[in-house]
Scaffold this active site. Structure first.
Site, short mmCIF file in Angstrom:
data_model
loop_
_atom_site.label_atom_id
_atom_site.label_comp_id
_atom_site.label_asym_id
_atom_site.label_seq_id
_atom_site.Cartn_x
_atom_site.Cartn_y
_atom_site.Cartn_z
N HIS A 27 103.32 -40.33 -59.02
CA HIS A 27 102.11 -39.78 -58.40
C HIS A 27 101.06 -39.49 -59.46
O HIS A 27 99.92 -39.93 -59.35
CB HIS A 27 102.47 -38.51 -57.63
CG HIS A 27 101.28 -37.67 -57.25
ND1 HIS A 27 100.36 -38.09 -56.32
CD2 HIS A 27 100.86 -36.47 -57.68
CE1 HIS A 27 99.41 -37.16 -56.20
NE2 HIS A 27 99.69 -36.17 -57.02
N ASP A 37 73.50 -58.58 -65.24
CA ASP A 37 74.94 -58.47 -65.03
C ASP A 37 75.48 -57.58 -66.15
O ASP A 37 74.71 -57.00 -66.91
CB ASP A 37 75.63 -59.85 -65.07
CG ASP A 37 76.93 -59.84 -64.28
OD1 ASP A 37 77.83 -59.05 -64.65
OD2 ASP A 37 77.06 -60.59 -63.29
N TRP A 54 103.94 -37.18 -65.82
CA TRP A 54 102.88 -38.08 -66.31
C TRP A 54 102.57 -37.78 -67.77
O TRP A 54 101.90 -38.55 -68.44
CB TRP A 54 101.62 -37.95 -65.45
CG TRP A 54 100.66 -36.87 -65.86
CD1 TRP A 54 100.81 -35.53 -65.62
CD2 TRP A 54 99.41 -37.02 -66.55
NE1 TRP A 54 99.74 -34.84 -66.14
CE2 TRP A 54 98.86 -35.73 -66.71
CE3 TRP A 54 98.71 -38.11 -67.06
CZ2 TRP A 54 97.64 -35.51 -67.36
CZ3 TRP A 54 97.49 -37.88 -67.71
CH2 TRP A 54 96.98 -36.58 -67.84
N SER A 61 93.05 -52.92 -70.95
CA SER A 61 92.04 -53.11 -69.91
C SER A 61 90.94 -52.06 -70.01
O SER A 61 89.75 -52.37 -69.95
CB SER A 61 92.72 -53.05 -68.54
OG SER A 61 91.85 -52.60 -67.55
N SER A 62 91.36 -50.81 -70.19
CA SER A 62 90.38 -49.73 -70.28
C SER A 62 89.46 -49.90 -71.47
O SER A 62 88.26 -49.67 -71.38
CB SER A 62 91.08 -48.40 -70.46
OG SER A 62 91.36 -47.83 -69.25
N HIS A 88 93.64 -34.58 -73.20
CA HIS A 88 92.55 -33.70 -72.83
C HIS A 88 91.23 -34.45 -72.64
O HIS A 88 90.61 -34.32 -71.59
CB HIS A 88 92.38 -32.48 -73.73
CG HIS A 88 91.33 -31.61 -73.15
ND1 HIS A 88 91.55 -30.77 -72.09
CD2 HIS A 88 90.00 -31.60 -73.35
CE1 HIS A 88 90.42 -30.25 -71.70
NE2 HIS A 88 89.45 -30.73 -72.45
N GLU A 138 90.97 -37.32 -71.74
CA GLU A 138 91.21 -38.07 -70.51
C GLU A 138 90.72 -37.31 -69.27
O GLU A 138 90.15 -37.88 -68.37
CB GLU A 138 92.70 -38.38 -70.38
CG GLU A 138 93.15 -38.92 -69.04
CD GLU A 138 92.63 -40.33 -68.76
OE1 GLU A 138 92.27 -41.03 -69.72
OE2 GLU A 138 92.57 -40.69 -67.58
N TYR A 140 88.32 -35.31 -69.06
CA TYR A 140 86.85 -35.39 -68.98
C TYR A 140 86.41 -36.81 -68.71
O TYR A 140 85.34 -37.04 -68.13
CB TYR A 140 86.21 -34.80 -70.23
CG TYR A 140 86.47 -33.32 -70.28
CD1 TYR A 140 85.78 -32.46 -69.43
CD2 TYR A 140 87.47 -32.80 -71.07
CE1 TYR A 140 86.07 -31.11 -69.40
CE2 TYR A 140 87.77 -31.45 -71.04
CZ TYR A 140 87.07 -30.62 -70.21
OH TYR A 140 87.38 -29.29 -70.17
N SER A 146 74.93 -35.94 -59.90
CA SER A 146 73.55 -35.80 -60.39
C SER A 146 72.63 -36.83 -59.76
O SER A 146 71.41 -36.72 -59.85
CB SER A 146 73.51 -35.95 -61.91
OG SER A 146 74.37 -35.01 -62.51
N HIS A 195 95.45 -26.54 -76.00
CA HIS A 195 95.54 -25.50 -74.96
C HIS A 195 96.57 -25.87 -73.90
O HIS A 195 96.87 -25.06 -73.03
CB HIS A 195 94.17 -25.22 -74.32
CG HIS A 195 93.57 -26.36 -73.59
ND1 HIS A 195 92.24 -26.65 -73.65
CD2 HIS A 195 94.09 -27.28 -72.76
CE1 HIS A 195 91.97 -27.71 -72.89
NE2 HIS A 195 93.09 -28.10 -72.35
N HIS A 196 97.08 -27.09 -73.96
CA HIS A 196 98.18 -27.46 -73.06
C HIS A 196 99.52 -27.06 -73.66
O HIS A 196 100.56 -27.31 -73.06
CB HIS A 196 98.18 -28.96 -72.81
CG HIS A 196 96.96 -29.42 -72.08
ND1 HIS A 196 96.90 -29.46 -70.71
CD2 HIS A 196 95.75 -29.83 -72.51
CE1 HIS A 196 95.70 -29.88 -70.34
NE2 HIS A 196 94.98 -30.11 -71.41
N THR A 204 79.45 -26.85 -69.29
CA THR A 204 79.75 -27.14 -67.89
C THR A 204 78.95 -26.23 -66.98
O THR A 204 78.46 -26.65 -65.93
CB THR A 204 81.25 -26.98 -67.62
OG1 THR A 204 81.98 -27.54 -68.69
CG2 THR A 204 81.64 -27.66 -66.34
N LYS A 215 75.54 -27.49 -66.38
CA LYS A 215 75.49 -28.53 -65.34
C LYS A 215 75.47 -27.90 -63.96
O LYS A 215 74.66 -28.26 -63.10
CB LYS A 215 76.70 -29.46 -65.47
CG LYS A 215 76.69 -30.19 -66.76
CD LYS A 215 77.57 -31.42 -66.67
CE LYS A 215 76.95 -32.50 -67.50
NZ LYS A 215 76.46 -33.62 -66.77
N ARG A 254 106.17 -25.69 -61.83
CA ARG A 254 105.85 -27.00 -61.30
C ARG A 254 107.01 -27.96 -61.52
O ARG A 254 107.95 -27.65 -62.23
CB ARG A 254 104.57 -27.53 -61.95
CG ARG A 254 104.66 -27.65 -63.44
CD ARG A 254 103.32 -27.88 -64.07
NE ARG A 254 102.88 -29.26 -63.88
CZ ARG A 254 102.07 -29.93 -64.72
NH1 ARG A 254 101.63 -29.33 -65.81
NH2 ARG A 254 101.72 -31.15 -64.47
#
Ligand code: HEA
Ligand code: HEA
Ligand code: CUA
Ligand SMILES: [Cu+2]
Lengths: 314, 517, 355
Positions: B67, B96, B132, B160-161, B244, B246, B248, B259, B293-294, B319, B322, B441
C-alpha cells in the site's frame, strides 16, 4: 514557420517501449540471478536487448543531427540534460561517501565504546560503553577496520573476518610501489588529455583531436587494467574481500562503482573517437564528444575524493 | 507538424506527444491508486475488529508495505508527472517536452517496474513485508526472497523518475516562449521545477540505498550489520535523506495546482507570487537538512536530536507563508465553489491541519510518544491524501474540460467531494486518538481498548473508497458523453496560456511560440 | 492504569519524562489550535462574505510586502519561543545519569528478554493470549494482547536504566505510561530510563515493525515497592540456583512431551504453526522434516545455535536446557513424527559446553 518553431519533435518511435522492455527484462533477470533463483540467462538477454536498442537510439540521434534537424535550442536541451544527469550521478556517489563518513565518524566510535562526537556532545557514554563491554569486547575503533566487531567478540567463529592487510597510505617510503597513486596519476593525466582533445577540436585541429582522444581512451583502459590488478591482489594476497567487514564493503563499493563509471566513460569516449574517425564533429558541433568529456571529468573528480577518503586518510 | 494522433494502439505505445504521455501517466497512476487503495481496504477490513479475521499477520505486513510503496511511487508521483506533462508545455508556450522520446521511455518503464513489484504477491514467501521504509535488517537478513525483485523494480522506477525530472527541468529551462521570464511562470511550473530538482537530487540516493541492501543480502557486505562494523541506523539515515525530500516531492506540485485553482475561482490574481516562489525554494532547501526527525527514537546523540528538531520546526515558516497567501487570495475575491475549488479549500484546511500535527511530531520530546503510532499515520494521510490526492482530484476536475472538451457533471462532482471530505475525516481523525492512546502502526491486531475508533476509521475508509469509484465514473462519463465546451477559457476566472488554446486542446499546440508581453 | 476505549489524549503517565512529553504535547496542541482557529476562522468568514453570489466585485491587489513579512516573522518568533520548553523536555528525556540499577532489554522475534545486570537474573517475556482468542475461536479476554507470561518487574522510587538491544531485527520498547520509547537495535545498545513512585502495572507495545508477529509482543511492566521488589529478586535468584542443581535429573518421556508442548506453543508455533506445518516458502514444516526426523545432535544444535542467515534464532540464551530438551523431544514425537528418542537437559548442557 518562424525560426523558433523548428524545435524538433520526433515522430512516433518504437525505441522507448523497446528500451523499457529491455530494462524490465534486465531487472527481472538481475533479480533472479542475484537472489540465486535462476541462472544469468535472462539477465544477459536483457542486457543484449538494452545494448542493441541503445545503439539504435543513439545512431538515430546522430543521424538526425547530421540531417540538421537538431537546432541550437534542442542542442541546449541536450546540454542541460547531460549536466543534470551528471548531477544525479554525483548524488549517487554522495550516498556511498555519506555511508563512509557516517561509519568512520559515528558508527565505529559507538561500537568501539566511545560517545560519538565528543566535542559537542554531552550525552553520557553509557550505551557506547555497553556496546564495547557486552557486545564486542575487545573491539577497537580504528580505520581501516582490520578486526571486525564480530571477530573481536567471536574470534574465528565470526562471520565477518577482517582483512590481513589493507590498501591504505603505505607511508612515503613505499609510495612509488603503491598502486592507487599510479591510478591517480593515470586518471588525472587522462583528464588533461581529454581537455587537449577538446581544445584541438575547437581549433579545428582534427588530427590533434583524434590523437589526444585516443590517448585518453588508452589511459582509461590502463586505469581499468590497474584496477583489476589491484582487486586481484587484494582478493588473493591481502584477504580483503567484500565479506571482510565494513572496510572491504566500503572499499569495494566505492571503487567498484567508480570503476563501473570509468568503464562507461571509456566506452563513451571510444564512441566519440570512432565517430571522430568517421569525420563527425567540428568546431561548432561536438556535443556527443563534449558530453563524454564532461562525464570523464566527473569520474575523475570522484576519483580524487576516493583517493583522499578511501586510500590516503586511512 | 500538422499531423494528428496516430491510429490505434500504436498511438499510445509509441507516442512522443506530451499530451498523450500525460494521459498515459494519469491513467496509470489512477490504476495504481485503485490497487493501492484496494490494499488499504484490506488493511481497514482486517482492522475493523480486534482479532485476526480475514488475513494472516504476515500477509497484513505485505499489504501495508505494498500500500505504502504503490501509493507513493505508483499513484501520487506519476499523477503529478502526468499533470506536468500535460500542463507545463501548455503553460510556458512550448511545442512539446524537451526530449519527447525519453519522455515516453520514462513512462513505459513504470508498468514494468510495478508489474514486477505486484507479481511478488504471488511468489513463494510473499511480497515485500518490511514497510515502505524497508528498514534493515528486516529488509536484508530477514527479507523474503522477493526482495530482489523489489530492489530492481525500485532501481528502474528511480531511473524513470530521474529521466522524467531531467526532461521537465530541460523543458522549463529551455523551452519557455519568448518573454516568459522565470518570474512570469505559473506557480505550477515553478513548483515542478523545484520538485524535479529534488527528484534528481534524491532518487539516486534511494538507488544507492537499495544497492547497498542488494549487496548486504547477496554479496556478504556489511553496510547495515554492526557485526561487520556497519550500522543498521545508517540505513535509516540514507533512506530518510531520500525519504524526507520525497514527501515534499509529493506535496510541492500539489501546492502548484492549488495556486492555480484558488485564484481562478476567487477571480483575483494569486496573492504574493514572489513570496510563493521563495517559500517553495525554502521548503526544498530545508527538506535536505531535516531527515532525522523520523529517527528520534533510534538513540541519536542529543545534539543531533536538537538540531533536527529545530530545523524541522523551521519548515512551518515557509509553509505558513503559502497558506496565508492562499487565504489572502480568497480575501475580497468573488468566490464560487465549483468542484475544483471545493477540493482546494478542503486542501488548505486539511493540509494545514496535517501540517500542525507535523509540527507537533517535530518536537522530539513529544515524538517519543507519537513515533510509530497511529498519530503518525494520521499526520501523513492528512498531508498526503487530503493534500496530494485532493489537489490531484481538483486538478483533474479543473483541467479535464480543457483536455477533452467536455464538461463533467457538476452535481456528481460536488456529491463526490462531500463523500470524500466526510469519509476522509471519519477515517483519519480517529487515528489521532488511537495513536495518542497508544496504538502502534503496522499492527495486524490490537487490544480491545482500541476497538471503537478502529471500527469508525474503517467505516470512513470504505466511504472514502466509494467516493473514488464515483470519481472514476464521473471522469469516464465526461469523456464519453459529457456536455461539450467550446469556450477557450472554460472557467470565467482562469488565467494563463493554457486557456488561450482552443478547447479541447489540439494535439499540437504552440508550434509557433506565443509572444509573452 | 486501566485504559478505557474512550482515551483520546496522550496519557500523562507516571514518570517525569512522560509528564514532560505530555506537557509539551499539550502546549503544541494549544498553539496549533489557536493558530488554526485564526486561519480557519478567517477563511470561513471570507468564504461567507466574499462569495460571488452576493454580488461582490473582486479586488485586484496581489501583494503587500508588509503583511508578507509579518506572517513570515511572527510564526518564526512563535517557534523560537516554543524551542525553549521543547529543548528542556528533551534534556530530561536524555538524562539517564546516576541510575541506581541497570536492566538489559533484548528484543527477539517476537518476545522480550530482560536481564538484571549484575544480578544473574534473566528471563524471557512473551505473549500469553492464546491463538484461539486471536483467531476468534474463543472469547477474547479482558487483557487481550496486553498480557505476558513474565512481566518485567522494577522497584518504585528507583532510577532504572534500560540498556536496549535487538537479537535479530529492530524492535522498539514502548511503554507510554513510563514515557519510554527506544529502538532496540541489533548489535548496538541504546538507553532509556524510568523512575516512578506509582506502584502498578503498565502495558506497552513493540513499536517498530519487526516482522510477522510485530503486533504480538506486548510489554508488561510491574512496578513494586522496593521491599517487595527485593523479595521478588531474591526469589528469582533462588529459583535459578535451584534449577542449576537439578539439571542432571533424567526426565520421563511424558514429562518432556507435556512441557515440550507448552514450550513449542509459546516459542515455535508462531512460525512453524500449531500443527507443525510451517508456512510454505517462509518457515519450514516440522512434520517429516530432515531435522526433526534426523540425528538428534543436529536437532539440538539447531535449537541451541539457530541457523545462520535464516529467521531461525539461537535459543541457547532464551530457553533453559530443560525447555530445549523438552521441545526437541516434543518435535520428534508429535504430529506423527514418532521418532521415539528423547533429549535430556544434560545432553543440551553438554552440547553447549562441548563447543
Ligand atoms: C506530503 C507529505 C508530507 C508533508 C507535506 C509533511 C509535512 C511535515 N511533516 Fe511529515 N510525514 C510524512 C509526510 C509529510 N509530512 C510521512 C509520509 C511521514 C511518515 C513516514 C513513515 O514513517 O512512514 C511523516 C512523518 C513525519 C515525522 C516523523 C514522525 C515519526 O515517525 O515519529 C515528523 C517529525 O518531525 C514530521 C514532521 C513534518 C513537518 C514539521 C511538516 C511540515 O512541512 C508542516 C508545515 C505546515 C504547517 C505547520 C501548517 C501551516 C503553517 C502555518 C499555518 C503557519 C503558522 C504555524 C505555526 C507557527 C505553528 N513528519
Ligand atoms: C499518498 C499516499 C497514500 C494514500 C493516497 C493513502 C491512502 C489511504 N491509506 Fe495509506 N499509507 C501510505 C500512503 C498513502 N495512503 C503510506 C506511505 C503508509 C505507510 C506504509 C507503511 O507503514 O509502510 C500508509 C499506511 C496506511 C495505514 C496504516 C497501515 C499500518 O500501519 O498497518 C492505513 C490504515 O488505515 C492506511 C489507510 C489508507 C486509506 C484508507 C487510504 C484511502 O485514501 C484509499 C482510498 C482509495 C481507494 C479505496 C481505492 C478506490 C476503491 C476501490 C479500489 C474499490 C474498493 C472499494 C471499497 C471496498 C469501498 N494507510
Ligand atoms: Cu518487535 Cu515490533
Ligand atoms: Cu520528514
Amino acid at each position: 514557420m518562424s525560426a523558433e518553431s523548428s524545435y524538433y519533435v520526433p515522430e512516433q518511435s518504437k525505441l522507448p517501449l523497446f528500451t523499457a522492455t529491455a530494462m524490465g527484462v534486465l531487472s527481472i533477470g538481475a533479480a533472479r540471478w542475484a537472489g540465486g533463483l535462476g541462472g544469468p540467462a535472462i539477465f544477459f538477454v536483457g542486457l543484449a536487448m538494452l545494448v542493441a536498442v541503445m545503439y539504435t537510439w543513439w545512431s538515430i540521434v546522430v543521424k538526425e543531427n547530421m540531417q540538421g534537424l537538431v537546432n541550437h535550442q534542442l542542442k541546449h536541451s541536450y546540454v542541460i540534460s547531460m549536466l543534470w544527469f551528471i548531477f544525479s550521478e554525483v548524488m549517487f556517489f554522495a550516498a556511498f561517501f555519506g555511508a563512509l563518513f557516517y561509519i568512520r565518524v559515528f558508527a565505529l566510535s559507538w561500537l568501539g565504546g566511545e560517545a560519538a562526537i565528543g566535542w559537542f556532545d554531552d550525552t553520557p557514554t553509557g550505551p557506547a560503553v555497553a556496546n564495547n563491554e557486552l557486545l564486542y569486547p575487545g573491539f577497537k575503533d580504528e580505520w581501516p577496520v582490520m578486526i571486525t566487531p564480530d571477530q573481536a567478540a567471536n574470534g574465528d567463529a565470526a562471520q565477518f573476518i577482517g582483512p590481513e592487510q589493507n590498501m591504505s597510505w603505505p607511508g612515503f617510503a613505499n609510495l612509488l610501489t603503491w598502486l592507487p597513486l599510479w591510478n591517480t596519476i593515470v586518471l588525472i593525466t587522462s583528464s588533461v588529455t581529454v581537455h587537449f582533445a577538446h581544445t584541438a577540436l575547437k581549433n579545428d585541429n582534427r588530427q590533434g583531436f583524434i590523437r589526444w582522444l585516443a590517448v585518453t581512451v588508452l589511459l582509461g583502459v590502463f586505469f581499468l587494467f590497474l584496477q583489476v590488478e589491484e582487486y586481484i591482489h587484494a582478493y588473493t594476497e591481502l584477504g580483503l574481500t567484500l565479506e571482510s567487514g565494513i572496510y572491504g564493503t566500503t572499499f569495494y563499493m566505492l571503487t567498484g562503482f567508480h570503476g563501473a563509471h570509468v568503464t562507461m566513460g571509456t566506452v563513451m569516449l571510444l564512441i566519440a573517437l570512432l565517430r571522430g574517425l568517421k569525420g563527425h564533429f567540428n568546431k561548432d558541433d561536438q556535443f556527443g564528444f563534449e558530453a563524454a568529456s564532461w562525464y570523464w571529468h566527473f569520474v575523475d573528480v570522484v576519483w580524487v575524493g576516493l583517493f583522499l577518503f578511501v586510500y590516503v586518510l586511512g | 507538424m500538422a499531423h494528428g494522433p496516430a491510429k490505434g494502439i500504436g498511438r499510445w505505445l509509441f507516442t512522443t506527444n506530451h499530451k498523450d504521455i500525460g494521459t498515459l501517466y494519469l491513467w496509470f497512476s489512477f490504476a495504481m491508486f485503485l490497487l493501492g487503495g484496494f490494499f488499504a481496504m484490506v488493511i481497514r477490513a482486517e482492522l475493523f475488529q480486534p482479532g485476526m479475521q480475514l488475513i494472516r499477520p504476515e500477509f497484513f505486513n505485505q499489504m501495508t508495505t505494498m500500500h505504502g510503496v504503490i501509493m507513493v511511487f505508483g499513484a501520487i508521483m506519476p499523477a503529478f508527472v502526468g499533470l506536468a506533462n500535460w500542463m507545463i508545455p501548455l503553460m510556458i508556450g512550448a511545442p512539446d517536452m524537451a526530449l519527447p522520446r525519453m519522455n515516453n521511455l520514462s513512462f513505459w518503464i513504470l508498468p514494468f517496474a510495478f508489474l514486477t513489484l505486484a507479481s511478488t504477491l504471488f511468489m513463494e514467501g510473499g511480497a515485500p513485508n518490511f514497510g515502505w521504509t524497508f528498514y534493515a535488517p528486516l529488509s536484508t537478513k530477514y527479507a523474503p526472497e522477493s526482495v530482489n525483485y523489489f530492489i530492481f523494480s525500485m532501481h528502474i522506477m528511480g531511473a524513470s523518475s530521474i529521466m522524467g525530472s531531467i526532461n521537465i527541468i530541460a523543458t522549463i529551462m529551455n523551452m519557455r516562449a519568448p518573454g516568459m521570464t522565470y518570474m512570469k511562470m505559473p506557480l505550477f511550473v515553478w513548483t515542478w521545477l523545484i520538485t524535479a530538482f529534488l527528484l534528481v537530487a534524491v532518487m539516486p540516493v534511494l538507488a544507492g540505498a537499495v544497492t547497498m541492501m542488494l549487496m548486504d543480502i547477496n554479496f556478504g557486505t556489511s553496510f547495515f550489520d554492526a557485526a561487520g562494523g556497519g550500522d543498521p541506523v545508517l540505513f535509516q539515515h540514507i533512506f530518510w535523506f531520500f525519504g524526507h525530500p520525497e514527501v515534499y516531492i509529493i506535496i510541492l506540485p500539489a501546492f502548484g495546482v492549488v495556486s492555480a485553482i484558488i485564484p481562478a475561482f476567487s477571480r483575483k490574481p494569486l496573492f504574493g507570487y514572489a513570496s510563493m516562489v521563495y517559500a517553495t525554494a525554502a521548503i526544498a532547501f530545508l527538506s535536505f537538512i531535516v531527515w532525522a526527525h523520523h529517527m528520534f527514537t533510534v538513540g541519536m546523540p542529543i545534539a543531533g536530536e536538537l538540531y533536527f528538531m529545530y530545523a524541522t520546526m523551521l519548515i512551518a515558516v515557509p509553509t505558513g507563508v503559502k497558506v496565508f497567501n492562499w487565504v489572502t487570495t480568497m480575501y475580497k475575491g468573488a468566490l464560487t465553489f465549483e468542484t475544483p475549488m471545493l477540493f482546494c479549500i478542503a486542501f488548505v484546511i486539511l493540509f494545514t491541519f496535517g501540517g500542525f500535527t507535523g509540527l507537533m511530531l517535530s518536537v522530539a520530546a513529544a515524538d517519543i510518544q507519537y513515533h510509530d503510532s497511529y498519530f503518525v499515520v494520521a499526520h501523513f494521510h492528512y498531508v498526503m491524501v487530503a493534500g496530494a490526492v485532493f489537489s490531484g482530484t481538483a486538478a483533474v476536475y479543473y483541467w479535464l474540460p480543457k483536455w477533452c472538451g467536455k464538461m463533467y457533471n457538476e452535481t456528481m462532482g460536488q456529491v463526490q467531494f462531500w463523500i470524500a471530505f466526510i469519509g476522509f475525516n471519519i477515517t483519519f481523525m480517529p487515528q489521532h486518538f488511537l495513536g495518542l492512546a497508544g496504538m502502534p502502526r503496522r499492527y495486524a491486531d490490537y487490544g480491545l481498548q482500541f476497538a471503537d475508533w478502529n471500527m469508525v476509521s474503517s467505516i470512513g475508509a470504505f466511504m472514502y473508497g466509494a467516493a473514488q469509484l464515483l470519481f472514476l465514473y464521473n471522469v469516464i462519463a465526461t469523456i464519453r458523453n459529457g456536455k461539450p465546451v467550446s469556450d477557450n477559457k472554460v472557467w470565467e476566472g482562469a488565467e494563463g496560456l493554457e486557456w488561450e488554446v482552443p478547447t479541447p486542446a489540439p494535439y499540437h499546440t504552440f508550434a509557433t511560440p506565443p509572444q509573452i508581453k | 492504569a486501566e485504559v478505557s476505549t474512550r482515551q483520546l489524549n496522550m496519557p500523562q503517565g507516571v514518570t517525569e519524562v512522560s509528564q514532560a512529553a505530555y506537557d509539551i504535547h499539550m502546549l503544541m496542541m494549544w498553539v496549533c489550535v489557536v493558530i488554526g482557529a485564526a486561519v480557519f476562522g478567517f477563511m470561513i468568514y471570507v468564504m461567507f462574505a466574499h462569495r460571488k453570489s452576493r454580488g461582490v466585485k473582486p479586488a485586484n491587489f496581489h501583494e503587500h510586502v508588509g503583511v508578507e513579512l509579518a506572517w513570515t516573522i511572527v510564526p518564526a518568533l512563535i517557534l523560537i519561543v516554543i524551542a525553549f520548553p521543547a529543548t528542556n523536555a528533551l534534556l530530561k528525556v536524555y538524562d539517564a545519569s546516576e541510575a541506581e540499577m541497570d536492566i538489559k532489554i533484548t528484543g527477539y522475534q517476537w518476545k522480550w528478554q530482560y536481564e538484571y545486570l549484575g544480578e544473574d537474573v534473566r528471563f524471557m517475556s512473551s505473549l500469553r493470549t492464546s491463538q484461539d482468542e486471536i483467531y476468534g475461536r474463543e472469547e477474547k479476554g479482558e487483557h487481550y494482547l496486553r498480557e505476558v507470561d513474565n512481566p518485567l518487574v522494577i522497584p518504585a522510587d528507583t532510577k532504572v536504566r534500560f540498556l536496549l538491544t535487538g537479537n535479530d531485527v529492530i524492535h522498539s520498547w514502548w511503554v507510554p505510561d513510563l514515557g519510554v520509547k527506544k529502538d532496540a537495535l541489533p548489535g548496538i545498545f541504546t538507553e532509556a530510563w524510568a523512575k516512578t513512585s506509582e506502584v502498578g502495572v503498565y502495558v506497552g507495545e513493540c513499536a517498530e515493525l519487526c516482522g510477522k508477529d510485530h503486533a504480538f509482543m506486548p510489554i508488561v511492566v510491574e512496578v513494586k515497592p522496593k521491599e517487595e521488589f527485593n523479595a521478588w529478586l531474591a526469589e528469582q535468584k533462588a529459583a535459578a540456583a535451584e534449577y542449576a542443581s537439578t539439571i542432571g535429573k533424567a526426565w520421563s518421556m511424558d514429562e518432556l512431551m507435556e512441557r515440550g508442548e507448552q514450550v513449542y506453543l509459546t516459542n515455535c508455533a508462531g512460525c512453524h504453526g500449531v500443527d507443525g506445518l510451517g508456512i510454505p516458502g517462509v518457515f519450514p514444516p516440522m512434520v517429516g522434516s530432515e531435522v526433526t526426523m534426523g540425528p538428534i545432535e543436529k536437532h539440538i544444535d539447531v535449537l541451541v545455535n539457530g541457523v545462520q542467515g535464516t529467521a531461525m534464532q539461537a535459543f541457547a540464551a532464551q530457553l533453559s536446557e530443560v525447555d530445549i530438551a523438552a521441545v526437541v523431544t516434543y518435535e520428534r514425537n508429535a504430529w506423527g513424527n514418532d521418532v521415539g528418542d528423547m533429549a535430556q537437559p544434560i545432553d543440551v548442557l553438554n552440547h553447549k559446553n562441548g563447543q
